[in-house]
Design an enzyme around this catalytic site. Structure first.
Site, mmCIF file in Angstrom:
data_model
loop_
_atom_site.group_PDB
_atom_site.id
_atom_site.type_symbol
_atom_site.label_atom_id
_atom_site.label_comp_id
_atom_site.label_asym_id
_atom_site.label_seq_id
_atom_site.Cartn_x
_atom_site.Cartn_y
_atom_site.Cartn_z
ATOM 1 N N CYS A 1 0.826 -1.208 0.000
ATOM 2 C CA CYS A 1 0.000 0.000 0.000
ATOM 3 C C CYS A 1 0.863 1.263 0.000
ATOM 4 O O CYS A 1 2.084 1.218 0.177
ATOM 5 C CB CYS A 1 -0.924 -0.011 1.220
ATOM 6 S SG CYS A 1 -2.367 1.072 1.043
ATOM 7 N N ASP B 1 -6.070 -2.998 11.507
ATOM 8 C CA ASP B 1 -4.936 -2.083 11.600
ATOM 9 C C ASP B 1 -4.885 -1.553 13.028
ATOM 10 O O ASP B 1 -5.894 -1.560 13.748
ATOM 11 C CB ASP B 1 -5.107 -0.939 10.599
ATOM 12 C CG ASP B 1 -3.803 -0.210 10.295
ATOM 13 O OD1 ASP B 1 -2.773 -0.561 10.911
ATOM 14 O OD2 ASP B 1 -3.815 0.700 9.445
#
Length: 487
Positions: free
Chosen positions: A289, A404
Site C-alpha cells: 500500500c 490495523d
C-alpha cells in the site's frame, strides 16, 4: 510486538460425526434402523439445474445448537417449494443435526417433484444405494472424509442410479482426489468442518484451484440476501442455504431474484473471483500500500504483490486519479484506500475509475456503514486497540475486515503494530487480514504463528513517506516465501 503462540483446539468435529455414524451403521445397518423400501417408489428428479438454490431442512447444528422449532420435515419442504425453491437438502444425521432418513423419505413422498439432496456424512457405496431407495435425487460426498478410490466408487454409483452427486471440496488435497473423475457438480463449504468456524472467502480460494469445467455451489454462511453477493460475484453457480431460510423462508424469493439478476455475470472475472484465483495454500495474499510512483508499482508487481494500494485521502502517501489511470494493466488487483463518513457517497471520480477498470476494489478506512461497504465493491479496514473492537467485524460480514492498529487522530498508515493478544484472538475468529507495522524483520514470524490470509505493508517498506526502499521490498517478499508452506 512480542509474538506468542496462539492456541487452537485439536478437536475435529467432522471426524467425530463420521465416526459416530460409522458406529451407528455397524449397529443398525446402512438404513440406520428405518424401514427403507426395497425399490425406489418416487420419481427421480434432476438436481443439477440452472439458477440453483438449495434450501435446507435443518433443525440444529454443532455450531448453533437448536436453530428453530421446525414443523415436520415435509411441511418445511412444502413451505420452501411454495416460495419458489426447486432444490431441497435434507440433513439425515441425528446426533448433531437432529435429522433422519425418515425425514428424507417424508419430504420426497410429500414433494415428489422437488429435487432432494441427502446431506450426511456418507461413507460407503451401500450408503448410496440406501439413499437412492429412500428417495434422494442427489447425495453429498465429502471428499475430505473419503479415500480417493472410495470417493470415486461412490460417485460412480450415484451416476449408475441416475442420481447427481454434490462433491464437497475443502482443500487442494480434495481437488486432487476429485480430479481423476471430474465431477460435474461440486460444492465448497465456507464452514471449516473441523471447528465449524465460518471463512467466507475460503470457497473463492478453493474454487480457483479447480482445474476442470464444473458447476460450483457456495455452501453455508448466508443469513441474509446481501450475504449472497460475494458468492455470486465470485463466479459461483448456486447457493446452499441452511439457517438463513429456516429462520426466514421469505429469504428464498430474494435469493432467487439475486441469482436471476446475475445470470451470466457470475462467469465474468470479477475482483473477488480474481483475488481467489491468486491464492496459494500456505502463502498469504500480499498487499503493498501507499504506492505513489511508477517505479514502486512496477517493483511491487514484479515481486509478487497480489494487491496494490493507492491512498485517495489526506496522507503523506496520497496520490490521485491521474496516476492510477497512467498505470498499465497487471495481474495484481488495484485498491483505492478512502476515508469517508457513515452516509457519505463514494466520490464520482472513484466510481469512474472502477467503471473504467482502473480500480478493482475499495478499502474503506473511515466511518463507513456496513451497507456502504457492501454496496461499494470493497472491504472495511478497522482500527483495533483492544479485543472488544473485534466485535465490529461481524457488522461487515461476509466481507473481510483488514485489521490495523489504532492511533488517535489517524485513520491508518501509522506503522504501529496490533497487540499480540488481540491478533491471536482475531485469528480464532476466522479469516485474518492484517496490517500495521509489518516489515521484513517481523513478517516471517507473524506468518509462522498466525497464518494470516492477507498481509498489508506500507510504511515498513519505505525509504521515506511515499517512496519504497527496493531492498526492504525484496527482503519482505523473500521472508514471505521462506515461511510459506505449500500444502
Amino acid at each position: 510486538m512480542s509474538l506468542s503462540e496462539s492456541g487452537a483446539s485439536d478437536r475435529d468435529i467432522r471426524r467425530e460425526i463420521a465416526d459416530k455414524r460409522a458406529e451407528r451403521v455397524k449397529r443398525l445397518g446402512a438404513g440406520e434402523g428405518f424401514e427403507i423400501p426395497l425399490e425406489r417408489n418416487v420419481p427421480l428428479v434432476p438436481f443439477n439445474r440452472e439458477n440453483m438454490l438449495i434450501c435446507e431442512v435443518k433443525r440444529s447444528s454443532p455450531s448453533r445448537g437448536n436453530i428453530a422449532e421446525l414443523p415436520r420435515a415435509e411441511d418445511q419442504a412444502r413451505l420452501y417449494q411454495s416460495r419458489g425453491a426447486g432444490n431441497v437438502s435434507v440433513l439425515t444425521e441425528p446426533d448433531y443435526f437432529s435429522g433422519s432418513l425418515q425425514d428424507l423419505m417424508d419430504v420426497k413422498a410429500a414433494c415428489p417433484d422437488l429435487a432432494v439432496l441427502r446431506k450426511d456424512f456418507l461413507l460407503t457405496v451401500e450408503d448410496i444405494d440406501v439413499s437412492y431407495r429412500a428417495g434422494a435425487d442427489c447425495c453429498l460426498l465429502i471428499a475430505s472424509l473419503l479415500e480417493a478410490d472410495r470417493l470415486q466408487a461412490m460417485y460412480r454409483r450415484c451416476r449408475e442410479w441416475g442420481m447427481d452427486a454434490l462433491v464437497e471440496l475443502h482443500s487442494s488435497d480434495d481437488i486432487a482426489k476429485a480430479e481423476t473423475f471430474r465431477p460435474e457438480l461440486t460444492g465448497i463449504n465456507c464452514r471449516n468442518l473441523k471447528d465449524f468456524r465460518i471463512y467466507p472467502l475460503l470457497p473463492l480460494k478453493i474454487r480457483g484451484l479447480i482445474g476442470w469445467e464444473c458447476r460450483v455451489i457456495y455452501e453455508s454462511g448466508i443469513l441474509k440476501a446481501s450475504d449472497a453477493d460475494l458468492a455470486l460475484s465470485g463466479g459461483f453457480n448456486g447457493l446452499l442455504v441452511g439457517e438463513g431460510v429456516v429462520r426466514n423462508p421469505d429469504l428464498i424469493g430474494e435469493l432467487l431474484d439475486r441469482q436471476i439478476d446475475r445470470t451470466g455475470e457470475n462467469q465474468k472475472t470479477g475482483p473477488w473471483k480474481r483475488l481467489g484465483e491468486r491464492w496459494n495454500p500456505g502463502r498469504p495474499l500480499v498487499k503493498i500500500c501507499g504506492l505513489t510512483n511508477r517505479e514502486d508499482f512496477d517493483l511491487a508487481v514484479s515481486e509478487g504483490a497480489d494487491l496494490c494500494g493507492f491512498i485517495l485521502a489526506p496522507s503523506p502517501r496520497q496520490t490521485d486519479a491521474a496516476f492510477i489511470r497512467s498505470l498499465p494493466p497487471c495481474s495484481a488487483l488495484k485498491v483505492a484506500v478512502v476515508v469517508m463518513e457513515e452516509e457519505e457517497e463514494l466520490p464520482s471520480f472513484i466510481r469512474q475509475l472502477l467503471m473504467d477498470g482502473h480500480l478493482d476494489l475499495i478499502q474503506y478506512h473511515g466511518r463507513e456503514s456496513a451497507a456502504t461497504v457492501a454496496g461499494g465493491r470493497g472491504y472495511k479496514a478497522l482500527r483495533i486497540k483492544s479485543e472488544a473492537d473485534l466485535e465490529k467485524i461481524a457488522e461487515y460480514y461476509p466481507r473481510p475486515c483488514l485489521l490495523d492498529a489504532f492511533v488517535k487522530g489517524q485513520a491508518g498508515g501509522t506503522g504501529k503494530q496490533i497487540d499480540a493478544a488481540v491478533v491471536a484472538r482475531a485469528r480464532g475468529l476466522g479469516e485474518l487480514w492484517l496490517a500495521g507495522g509489518l516489515n521484513p524483520d517481523n513478517v516471517g514470524e507473524l506468518i509462522r504463528i498466525y497464518h494470516p490470509e492477507l498481509i498489508d505493508a506500507s510504511s515498513g517498506l519505505e525509504a521515506e513517506p511515499g517512496r519504497k526502499d527496493p531492498a526492504k521490498v525484496k527482503a519482505f517478499f523473500k521472508e514471505i516465501a521462506s515461511h510459506a508452506q505449500i500444502q
